[in-house]
Design a protein around this motif. Structure first.
Motif, PDB file in Angstrom:
ATOM      1  N   ASP A  82       0.828  -1.202   0.000  1.00 35.46           N
ATOM      2  CA  ASP A  82       0.000   0.000   0.000  1.00 35.46           C
ATOM      3  C   ASP A  82       0.867   1.260   0.000  1.00 35.46           C
ATOM      4  O   ASP A  82       1.899   1.315   0.691  1.00 35.46           O
ATOM      5  N   ILE A  83       0.465   2.250  -0.772  1.00 31.79           N
ATOM      6  CA  ILE A  83       1.071   3.579  -0.706  1.00 31.79           C
ATOM      7  C   ILE A  83      -0.070   4.575  -0.549  1.00 31.79           C
ATOM      8  O   ILE A  83      -0.848   4.811  -1.475  1.00 31.79           O
ATOM      9  N   GLU A  84      -0.185   5.125   0.660  1.00 27.56           N
ATOM     10  CA  GLU A  84      -1.239   6.087   0.933  1.00 27.56           C
ATOM     11  C   GLU A  84      -0.759   7.502   0.637  1.00 27.56           C
ATOM     12  O   GLU A  84       0.382   7.868   0.969  1.00 27.56           O
ATOM     13  N   VAL A  85      -1.633   8.276   0.013  1.00 32.30           N
ATOM     14  CA  VAL A  85      -1.298   9.662  -0.335  1.00 32.30           C
ATOM     15  C   VAL A  85      -2.453  10.570   0.064  1.00 32.30           C
ATOM     16  O   VAL A  85      -3.614  10.155   0.097  1.00 32.30           O
ATOM     17  N   LEU A  86      -2.104  11.809   0.364  1.00 33.70           N
ATOM     18  CA  LEU A  86      -3.104  12.840   0.631  1.00 33.70           C
ATOM     19  C   LEU A  86      -3.042  13.826  -0.530  1.00 33.70           C
ATOM     20  O   LEU A  86      -1.973  14.363  -0.834  1.00 33.70           O
ATOM     21  N   ALA A  97     -11.954  19.408  -2.692  1.00 39.10           N
ATOM     22  CA  ALA A  97     -11.975  18.301  -1.737  1.00 39.10           C
ATOM     23  C   ALA A  97     -10.545  17.815  -1.522  1.00 39.10           C
ATOM     24  O   ALA A  97      -9.663  18.028  -2.359  1.00 39.10           O
ATOM     25  N   VAL A  98     -10.330  17.180  -0.392  1.00 42.76           N
ATOM     26  CA  VAL A  98      -9.048  16.538  -0.083  1.00 42.76           C
ATOM     27  C   VAL A  98      -9.346  15.078   0.203  1.00 42.76           C
ATOM     28  O   VAL A  98     -10.317  14.760   0.918  1.00 42.76           O
ATOM     29  N   THR A  99      -8.553  14.181  -0.364  1.00 43.71           N
ATOM     30  CA  THR A  99      -8.781  12.755  -0.130  1.00 43.71           C
ATOM     31  C   THR A  99      -7.511  12.066   0.343  1.00 43.71           C
ATOM     32  O   THR A  99      -6.403  12.405  -0.086  1.00 43.71           O
ATOM     33  N   LEU A 100      -7.723  11.122   1.220  1.00 46.90           N
ATOM     34  CA  LEU A 100      -6.687  10.171   1.596  1.00 46.90           C
ATOM     35  C   LEU A 100      -6.975   8.923   0.790  1.00 46.90           C
ATOM     36  O   LEU A 100      -8.073   8.347   0.893  1.00 46.90           O
ATOM     37  N   MET A 101      -6.013   8.497  -0.044  1.00 44.41           N
ATOM     38  CA  MET A 101      -6.283   7.363  -0.922  1.00 44.41           C
ATOM     39  C   MET A 101      -5.085   6.431  -1.004  1.00 44.41           C
ATOM     40  O   MET A 101      -3.966   6.787  -0.620  1.00 44.41           O
ATOM     41  N   ASN A 102      -5.337   5.241  -1.502  1.00 47.58           N
ATOM     42  CA  ASN A 102      -4.315   4.211  -1.637  1.00 47.58           C
ATOM     43  C   ASN A 102      -4.012   4.024  -3.122  1.00 47.58           C
ATOM     44  O   ASN A 102      -4.897   3.644  -3.903  1.00 47.58           O
ATOM     45  N   TYR A 110     -10.591   8.251   2.929  1.00 48.06           N
ATOM     46  CA  TYR A 110     -11.378   9.295   3.583  1.00 48.06           C
ATOM     47  C   TYR A 110     -11.397  10.527   2.695  1.00 48.06           C
ATOM     48  O   TYR A 110     -10.448  10.766   1.928  1.00 48.06           O
ATOM     49  N   LYS A 111     -12.472  11.302   2.792  1.00 47.10           N
ATOM     50  CA  LYS A 111     -12.583  12.524   1.996  1.00 47.10           C
ATOM     51  C   LYS A 111     -13.105  13.678   2.838  1.00 47.10           C
ATOM     52  O   LYS A 111     -14.043  13.504   3.616  1.00 47.10           O
ATOM     53  N   TRP A 112     -12.471  14.844   2.680  1.00 51.31           N
ATOM     54  CA  TRP A 112     -12.932  16.085   3.282  1.00 51.31           C
ATOM     55  C   TRP A 112     -13.494  16.962   2.156  1.00 51.31           C
ATOM     56  O   TRP A 112     -12.778  17.296   1.202  1.00 51.31           O
ATOM     57  N   SER A 113     -14.742  17.357   2.251  1.00 58.26           N
ATOM     58  CA  SER A 113     -15.324  18.296   1.294  1.00 58.26           C
ATOM     59  C   SER A 113     -15.175  19.698   1.871  1.00 58.26           C
ATOM     60  O   SER A 113     -15.815  20.047   2.870  1.00 58.26           O
ATOM     61  N   ILE A 114     -14.317  20.488   1.251  1.00 57.66           N
ATOM     62  CA  ILE A 114     -13.922  21.784   1.803  1.00 57.66           C
ATOM     63  C   ILE A 114     -15.046  22.803   1.605  1.00 57.66           C
ATOM     64  O   ILE A 114     -15.551  22.960   0.485  1.00 57.66           O
ATOM     65  N   MET A 128      -2.135  18.561   4.975  1.00 52.18           N
ATOM     66  CA  MET A 128      -1.694  17.491   5.884  1.00 52.18           C
ATOM     67  C   MET A 128      -2.830  17.177   6.850  1.00 52.18           C
ATOM     68  O   MET A 128      -3.707  18.005   7.098  1.00 52.18           O
ATOM     69  N   HIS A 129      -2.814  15.924   7.373  1.00 52.76           N
ATOM     70  CA  HIS A 129      -3.862  15.529   8.295  1.00 52.76           C
ATOM     71  C   HIS A 129      -3.255  14.856   9.519  1.00 52.76           C
ATOM     72  O   HIS A 129      -2.085  14.463   9.524  1.00 52.76           O
TER      73      HIS A 129
END
Length: 423
Positions: A82-86, A97-102, A110-114, A128-129
């Motif tokens: 796995d390589i997780e990226v923001l 939006a900002v997403t944390l994805m693989n 996870y997703k943040w709707s700004i 960053m989170h």
């Protein structure tokens, strides 16, 4: 018979009316006759088709945060871990939006709707989170920092500065950002040359408390240059208006033979310069120049080695070139520039290059922005920002190549300083 006469009369009246309209349109467009209050309605009618076409083109035009995907694009995914990226992206022209994805399986964790209302060109860069899903972000060259919770409820806003480029964390957990004083792009520095006053954009090194958003340190680069007697570097730039162009601040997380905990390594694009700066004494320890140009993203590889993304580009774009001679093939080729990663030994002051031949073979080049992250000793990530490609390279082999696919067919998202999440 009456119906035929009526139809012919209507046709004749219509043709007469169209003729009058055409005659008036010609003279209104030429400007040689004035028809009083009829001028504007007739202008609207004869220009309606052009206006409709322009409106349609405007609706179809994509935000600059989307890039056209090349027809021959072929994704590569040989990832075994796995390589997780923001990352951030445009949900529409005016929402982000900002997403944390693989990257391994392209899944969204996870997703943040700004909630901020934005212009079509506004970008959230290098967010960053935290483990509790709090998010820190800014719109580059538009706002300061914000911290929101997992549901995007605001915890604090720091808008007394304008943030841009990168966001990094020091050993105490405080945030370091490249910044300027508002309004963005305004002149905040000046020098004189032969009696002429030159006003320029001054950059600032800013440290922020992540708990409350309070500014802990805010220092002008122009002031640092002046205090350390290196103001001549301002003249090394191709730009008088933006002579430094700060794009990264990397804090040292520990003390080694070559730097102290809390020291900063600073990347200045327009001067093609890396500075080793000590905030505690306001001292420039070392100014590093060499075989690189317009670089971004300075990082620590180990206790004695720095790396940075070498754009190998003009510090300020120019199309200047002499006309080709009659026999151009008789001129020897001086260089063939591609981007690469520079490795710099702080002890020996030696420069070496990582990925040079691989970058050339795969046409990895970005004139502006761009970043790299070493995931482990044999694997590193590259963001080819201008074209939107993401690469993972292991033992000099491409094991991942892709784009952030968008909601628009044939387009992908412009990447915005993707953050690799190391665990």
């Amino acid at each position: 018979m009456n119906r035929i006469i009526t139809t012919c009369s209507v046709i004749i009246i219509c043709l007469f009316t169209l003729s009058i309209f055409g005659w008036m349109s010609v003279h209104i467009s030429k400007g040689d006759k004035d028809f009083g209050f009829l001028n504007e309605p007739i202008k609207f009618m004869y220009s309606f088709i052009d206006q409709f076409r322009e409106s349609l083109e405007e609706v179809q035009k994509k935000s600059p945060t989307f890039l056209k995907t090349e027809d021959h694009h072929e994704a590569i995914n040989k990832l075994t871990t796995d390589i997780e990226v923001l990352t951030s992206f445009s949900e529409s022209d005016h929402t982000r939006a900002v997403t944390l994805m693989n990257l391994k399986n392209d899944s969204v964790i996870y997703k943040w709707s700004i909630p901020d209302s934005v212009e079509d060109h506004d970008r959230i860069v290098n967010p960053m989170h935290y483990p509790n899903k709090d998010l820190i972000y800014f719109f580059t060259m538009s706002t300061g920092l914000r911290r929101v919770d997992s549901l995007c409820n605001v915890k604090w806003i720091q808008d007394s500065i304008v943030a841009h480029h990168s966001l990094n964390v020091d050993s105490a957990g405080n945030l370091w950002i490249c910044s300027g004083n508002p309004p963005a792009w305004s002149a905040s520095g000046k020098y004189k040359m032969y009696g002429r006053t030159v006003y320029f954009i001054d950059d600032y090194l800013t440290q922020i408390d992540p708990i409350n958003g309070r500014i802990l340190f805010h220092k002008s680069l122009a002031e640092i240059f002046k205090s350390n007697n290196i103001v001549n570097y301002l003249l090394h730039s191709q730009s008088g208006q933006d002579p430094m162009h700060l794009n990264d601040i990397q804090p040292a997380l520990k003390t080694t033979k070559y730097y102290n905990e809390g020291d900063l390594f600073i990347s200045l694009k327009q001067i093609s310069l890396i500075l080793h700066y000590r905030p505690s004494t306001n001292e420039i320890i070392k100014a590093i120049k060499g075989p690189f140009s317009a670089q971004h993203d300075v990082d620590f590889l180990n206790d004695s080695t720095l790396t940075w993304f070498n754009n190998n580009y003009y510090a300020l774009w120019t199309e200047d070139s002499k006309p080709a001679p009659k026999d151009p093939e008789k001129i020897d080729l001086t260089a063939d520039f591609f981007s690469n990663i520079v490795k710099y030994d702080l002890g020996t002051e030696e420069f070496t290059f990582i990925g040079d031949s691989l970058f050339r073979a795969n046409w990895i080049f970005t004139g502006t922005e761009g970043l790299h992250v070493f995931i482990n000793d044999s694997t590193y990530f590259v963001e080819q920002q201008n074209q939107g490609y993401l690469w993972v390279i292991q033992n000099n082999e491409v094991i991942y190549k892709n784009v952030f696919n968008s909601q628009h067919d044939g387009y992908h998202h412009l990447p915005n300083w993707t953050r690799i999440i190391k665990k």
